[in-house]
Design a protein around this motif. Structure first.
Motif, mmCIF file in Angstrom:
data_model
loop_
_atom_site.group_PDB
_atom_site.id
_atom_site.type_symbol
_atom_site.label_atom_id
_atom_site.label_comp_id
_atom_site.label_asym_id
_atom_site.label_seq_id
_atom_site.Cartn_x
_atom_site.Cartn_y
_atom_site.Cartn_z
ATOM 1 N N SER A 24 0.821 -1.201 0.000
ATOM 2 C CA SER A 24 0.000 0.000 0.000
ATOM 3 C C SER A 24 0.860 1.258 0.000
ATOM 4 O O SER A 24 1.837 1.344 0.748
ATOM 5 C CB SER A 24 -0.904 0.008 1.228
ATOM 6 O OG SER A 24 -1.590 1.233 1.265
ATOM 7 N N PRO A 25 0.492 2.264 -0.811
ATOM 8 C CA PRO A 25 1.245 3.522 -0.800
ATOM 9 C C PRO A 25 0.871 4.406 0.394
ATOM 10 O O PRO A 25 1.420 5.495 0.543
ATOM 11 C CB PRO A 25 0.850 4.183 -2.119
ATOM 12 C CG PRO A 25 -0.474 3.584 -2.459
ATOM 13 C CD PRO A 25 -0.551 2.226 -1.835
ATOM 14 N N VAL A 26 -0.093 3.938 1.207
ATOM 15 C CA VAL A 26 -0.470 4.719 2.402
ATOM 16 C C VAL A 26 -0.034 3.946 3.640
ATOM 17 O O VAL A 26 -0.318 2.755 3.760
ATOM 18 C CB VAL A 26 -1.989 4.993 2.430
ATOM 19 C CG1 VAL A 26 -2.358 5.796 3.671
ATOM 20 C CG2 VAL A 26 -2.432 5.726 1.182
ATOM 21 N N ARG A 27 0.680 4.622 4.526
ATOM 22 C CA ARG A 27 1.257 3.946 5.703
ATOM 23 C C ARG A 27 0.949 4.730 6.982
ATOM 24 O O ARG A 27 0.535 5.887 6.938
ATOM 25 C CB ARG A 27 2.795 3.864 5.583
ATOM 26 C CG ARG A 27 3.304 3.233 4.323
ATOM 27 C CD ARG A 27 3.345 1.713 4.459
ATOM 28 N NE ARG A 27 3.674 1.105 3.175
ATOM 29 C CZ ARG A 27 4.899 0.802 2.775
ATOM 30 N NH1 ARG A 27 5.913 1.058 3.573
ATOM 31 N NH2 ARG A 27 5.108 0.252 1.608
ATOM 32 N N ASP A 28 1.287 4.100 8.097
ATOM 33 C CA ASP A 28 1.327 4.757 9.418
ATOM 34 C C ASP A 28 0.036 5.503 9.756
ATOM 35 O O ASP A 28 0.071 6.666 10.166
ATOM 36 C CB ASP A 28 2.492 5.762 9.516
ATOM 37 C CG ASP A 28 3.829 5.103 9.261
ATOM 38 O OD1 ASP A 28 3.941 3.915 9.611
ATOM 39 O OD2 ASP A 28 4.715 5.762 8.710
ATOM 40 N N ASN A 61 -13.718 3.487 13.640
ATOM 41 C CA ASN A 61 -12.926 2.797 12.614
ATOM 42 C C ASN A 61 -12.606 3.766 11.498
ATOM 43 O O ASN A 61 -13.505 4.443 10.982
ATOM 44 C CB ASN A 61 -13.713 1.624 12.028
ATOM 45 C CG ASN A 61 -13.884 0.519 13.029
ATOM 46 O OD1 ASN A 61 -13.006 0.290 13.855
ATOM 47 N ND2 ASN A 61 -15.020 -0.154 12.986
ATOM 48 N N VAL A 62 -11.347 3.817 11.111
ATOM 49 C CA VAL A 62 -10.931 4.803 10.111
ATOM 50 C C VAL A 62 -10.286 4.078 8.927
ATOM 51 O O VAL A 62 -9.562 3.095 9.116
ATOM 52 C CB VAL A 62 -9.910 5.784 10.739
ATOM 53 C CG1 VAL A 62 -9.446 6.811 9.721
ATOM 54 C CG2 VAL A 62 -10.510 6.472 11.960
ATOM 55 N N ALA A 63 -10.560 4.591 7.725
ATOM 56 C CA ALA A 63 -9.873 4.086 6.524
ATOM 57 C C ALA A 63 -9.405 5.281 5.704
ATOM 58 O O ALA A 63 -10.039 6.342 5.746
ATOM 59 C CB ALA A 63 -10.817 3.226 5.698
ATOM 60 N N GLU A 92 -10.570 6.239 -6.341
ATOM 61 C CA GLU A 92 -11.635 5.296 -6.771
ATOM 62 C C GLU A 92 -12.448 4.818 -5.570
ATOM 63 O O GLU A 92 -13.153 3.810 -5.664
ATOM 64 C CB GLU A 92 -11.024 4.072 -7.482
ATOM 65 C CG GLU A 92 -10.671 4.279 -8.930
ATOM 66 C CD GLU A 92 -9.347 4.998 -9.090
ATOM 67 O OE1 GLU A 92 -8.370 4.546 -8.481
ATOM 68 O OE2 GLU A 92 -9.316 6.023 -9.789
ATOM 69 N N ASP A 93 -12.298 5.475 -4.442
ATOM 70 C CA ASP A 93 -13.002 5.134 -3.190
ATOM 71 C C ASP A 93 -12.577 3.780 -2.629
ATOM 72 O O ASP A 93 -13.294 3.172 -1.832
ATOM 73 C CB ASP A 93 -14.541 5.142 -3.382
ATOM 74 C CG ASP A 93 -15.032 6.439 -3.954
ATOM 75 O OD1 ASP A 93 -14.453 7.484 -3.582
ATOM 76 O OD2 ASP A 93 -15.959 6.422 -4.787
ATOM 77 N N GLU A 94 -11.416 3.294 -3.065
ATOM 78 C CA GLU A 94 -10.938 2.014 -2.520
ATOM 79 C C GLU A 94 -10.121 2.270 -1.257
ATOM 80 O O GLU A 94 -9.275 3.172 -1.244
ATOM 81 C CB GLU A 94 -10.014 1.315 -3.535
ATOM 82 C CG GLU A 94 -10.742 0.767 -4.721
ATOM 83 C CD GLU A 94 -9.767 0.387 -5.840
ATOM 84 O OE1 GLU A 94 -10.227 -0.233 -6.796
ATOM 85 O OE2 GLU A 94 -8.563 0.732 -5.752
ATOM 86 N N PRO A 95 -10.372 1.464 -0.201
ATOM 87 C CA PRO A 95 -9.589 1.668 1.017
ATOM 88 C C PRO A 95 -8.126 1.272 0.800
ATOM 89 O O PRO A 95 -7.852 0.203 0.267
ATOM 90 C CB PRO A 95 -10.249 0.741 2.035
ATOM 91 C CG PRO A 95 -11.363 0.065 1.328
ATOM 92 C CD PRO A 95 -11.336 0.385 -0.104
ATOM 93 N N MET A 96 -7.205 2.143 1.205
ATOM 94 C CA MET A 96 -5.770 1.878 1.060
ATOM 95 C C MET A 96 -5.179 1.370 2.370
ATOM 96 O O MET A 96 -4.168 0.706 2.391
ATOM 97 C CB MET A 96 -5.015 3.152 0.650
ATOM 98 C CG MET A 96 -5.605 3.886 -0.535
ATOM 99 S SD MET A 96 -5.643 2.837 -1.986
ATOM 100 C CE MET A 96 -3.919 2.789 -2.385
#
Ligand SMILES: Nc1ncnc2c1ncn2[C@@H]1O[C@H](COP(=O)(O)OP(=O)(O)OP(=O)(O)O)[C@@H](O)[C@H]1O
Length: 422
Positions: free
Chosen positions: A285-289, A371-373, A378-382
């Motif tokens: 995933s390009p989204v971290r931490d 709960n957080v995403a 494209e509204d896909e959870p990362m």
């Protein structure tokens, strides 16, 4: 409901939906989650249960493992909600159901007494008045400033039981309290029960110990496969229970081999599976931490229901991202409040930090999990918040409710309507 009736259970049924699919693909899991597609079998734990507990009854509930006793107590205590039937409660009900409900291991014994008292609807002043008796009954004077996680399990039981019995309630609901604790604690319970029986306190007790049923109870029911098999005197119920234990084999729960589709899966199970898969794929995933920090209080009293939190995450590539979050009612298993930062979408790589504030003044009482995403364009959870970054909020009920408010408080939203007699 008649005046002398303390609890009226009418035609209560409860089914748990158990997932049959163990998908390990992140994509499949997430697609199914958002489409609500899942395979299930239904476990009918309670099937049309009806009975009344009168004021002054010491009422026993017995049954083999898995027959539905604890589920019934949780429904009576409004921790679970039945999909059919109703429970009416006449008076203030306090329950000691399972260790951990309403207790926080990170807080001290004293803080837990106040937290638990507030969750039961007692104003701080009343908890101040009860505090000395609670500590004395639990015999934990020297430990009240230690964190609960450093207590032995027996000490935790003593504290929880002391809160339940010292809290000024009309009806006390107890699950298997005699099975835990050392001999001294059991003697104390025995003394308490005998006094309570003499003083005609209304108590509902789940137990596997037939001697206790005979000694304390004046009425009892035997539950078998989610139905009432016997209702009557403690002797009748205890004898049938002992006979069943010798003659019956197999499960005391009914599992329907029906596979249903499009039924909402328990949210916690979905989250856990998504988290597991997410952890395995984390490096892709390009989204971290992703970090979520609660800035407001964890326990929100009726007078102050402002929720504030901070969300931070790191984006490694120049991609658009926004946050979507849900506040899930843990017991009812539904989303109570959702929002997103879609109108504040970011497009570049780098550290992101957002702060959010909202009000939950319309709610009665509940436990909420945040709960957080972080989603892409494209509204896909990362990425999803893990357990550590999904804080739990406790919405405590209004203190000193009128009877009408108390009856209505089983709803999610506080009553606010007007009656006009025509
Ligand atoms: N939250 C839940 N999700 C799914 N199934 C559940 C849940 N809670 C209970 N069950 C199932 O419901 C059935 C009845 O459980 P329950 O705890 O009410 O039985 P019990 O009579 O209290 O059993 P015991 O004597 O072992 O405490 C069990 O098969 C249990 O696995």
């Amino acid at each position: 409901m008649k005046n002398n009736v303390a609890v009226k259970v009418s035609n209560v049924s409860k089914t748990f939906h158990l997932p049959t699919d163990n998908s390990t693909s992140l994509k499949r899991t997430i697609v199914n989650y958002f489409k609500g597609i899942k395979g299930y079998r239904d476990q009918k734990v309670l099937r049309g249960i009806s009975f009344e507990v009168n004021q002054g009854d010491f009422f026993g509930i017995v049954g083999r493992n898995g027959s539905g006793k604890s589920t019934l107590l949780k429904i009576i205590s409004q921790i679970y909600f039945p999909e059919r039937g109703t429970v009416e409660v006449n008076g203030k009900l306090v329950s000691f159901i399972e260790l951990g409900v309403g207790f926080n291991p990170e807080l001290t014994g004293k803080e837990n007494v106040y937290l638990n008292g507030a969750m039961l609807g007692f104003p701080e002043k009343e908890i101040d008045e009860m505090y000395g008796d609670i500590v004395a009954f639990a015999e934990l004077e020297d430990f009240m400033h230690q964190k609960l996680k450093n207590y032995s399990s027996g000490m935790q039981v003593r504290l929880a039981f002391a809160v339940a019995i010292q809290a000024k309630s009309d009806i006390l609901v107890l699950d298997e309290v005699l099975a835990v604790g050392d001999e001294a604690f059991q003697r104390k319970c025995n003394d308490y029960f005998l006094n309570a029986k003499r003083d005609k306190k209304t108590i509902i007790l789940v137990t596997h110990d037939m001697d206790s049923v005979r000694k304390y109870c004046n009425r009892a029911i035997l539950i078998d496969k989610g139905e009432i098999k016997v209702i009557g005197s403690p002797d009748e119920v205890a004898n049938q229970y002992s006979l069943d234990n010798v003659t019956q084999k197999g499960s005391a729960t009914v599992i329907e081999e029906v596979v249903t589709q499009n039924t909402p899966e328990p949210i916690e199970e979905v989250e856990e599976r998504i988290n597991n898969v997410q952890n395995q794929k984390e490096n892709l995933s390009p989204v971290r931490d992703l970090k979520v920090r609660l800035l407001s209080k964890k326990l929100l009293e009726d007078s102050d229901r402002v929720v504030e939190f901070e969300i931070s995450y790191n984006v490694l590539e120049d991609i658009p991202t926004y946050i979507a979050f849900s506040m899930v009612d843990i017991d009812r298993n539904v989303w109570i409040y959702n929002d997103n930062s879609y109108d504040f979408k970011t497009s570049k790589a780098g550290e992101k930090l957002f702060r959010y504030t909202c009000h939950l003044s319309e709610l009665n009482k509940c436990k909420l999990k945040l709960n957080v995403a972080v989603r892409n364009d494209e509204d896909e959870p990362m990425i999803f918040s893990d357990t550590e970054n999904s804080p739990v909020l406790i919405i405590s009920p209004k203190a000193n409710m009128t009877k009408s408010e108390r009856i209505a408080s089983s709803g999610v939203i506080k009553k606010n309507g007007q009656w006009t007699a025509k």
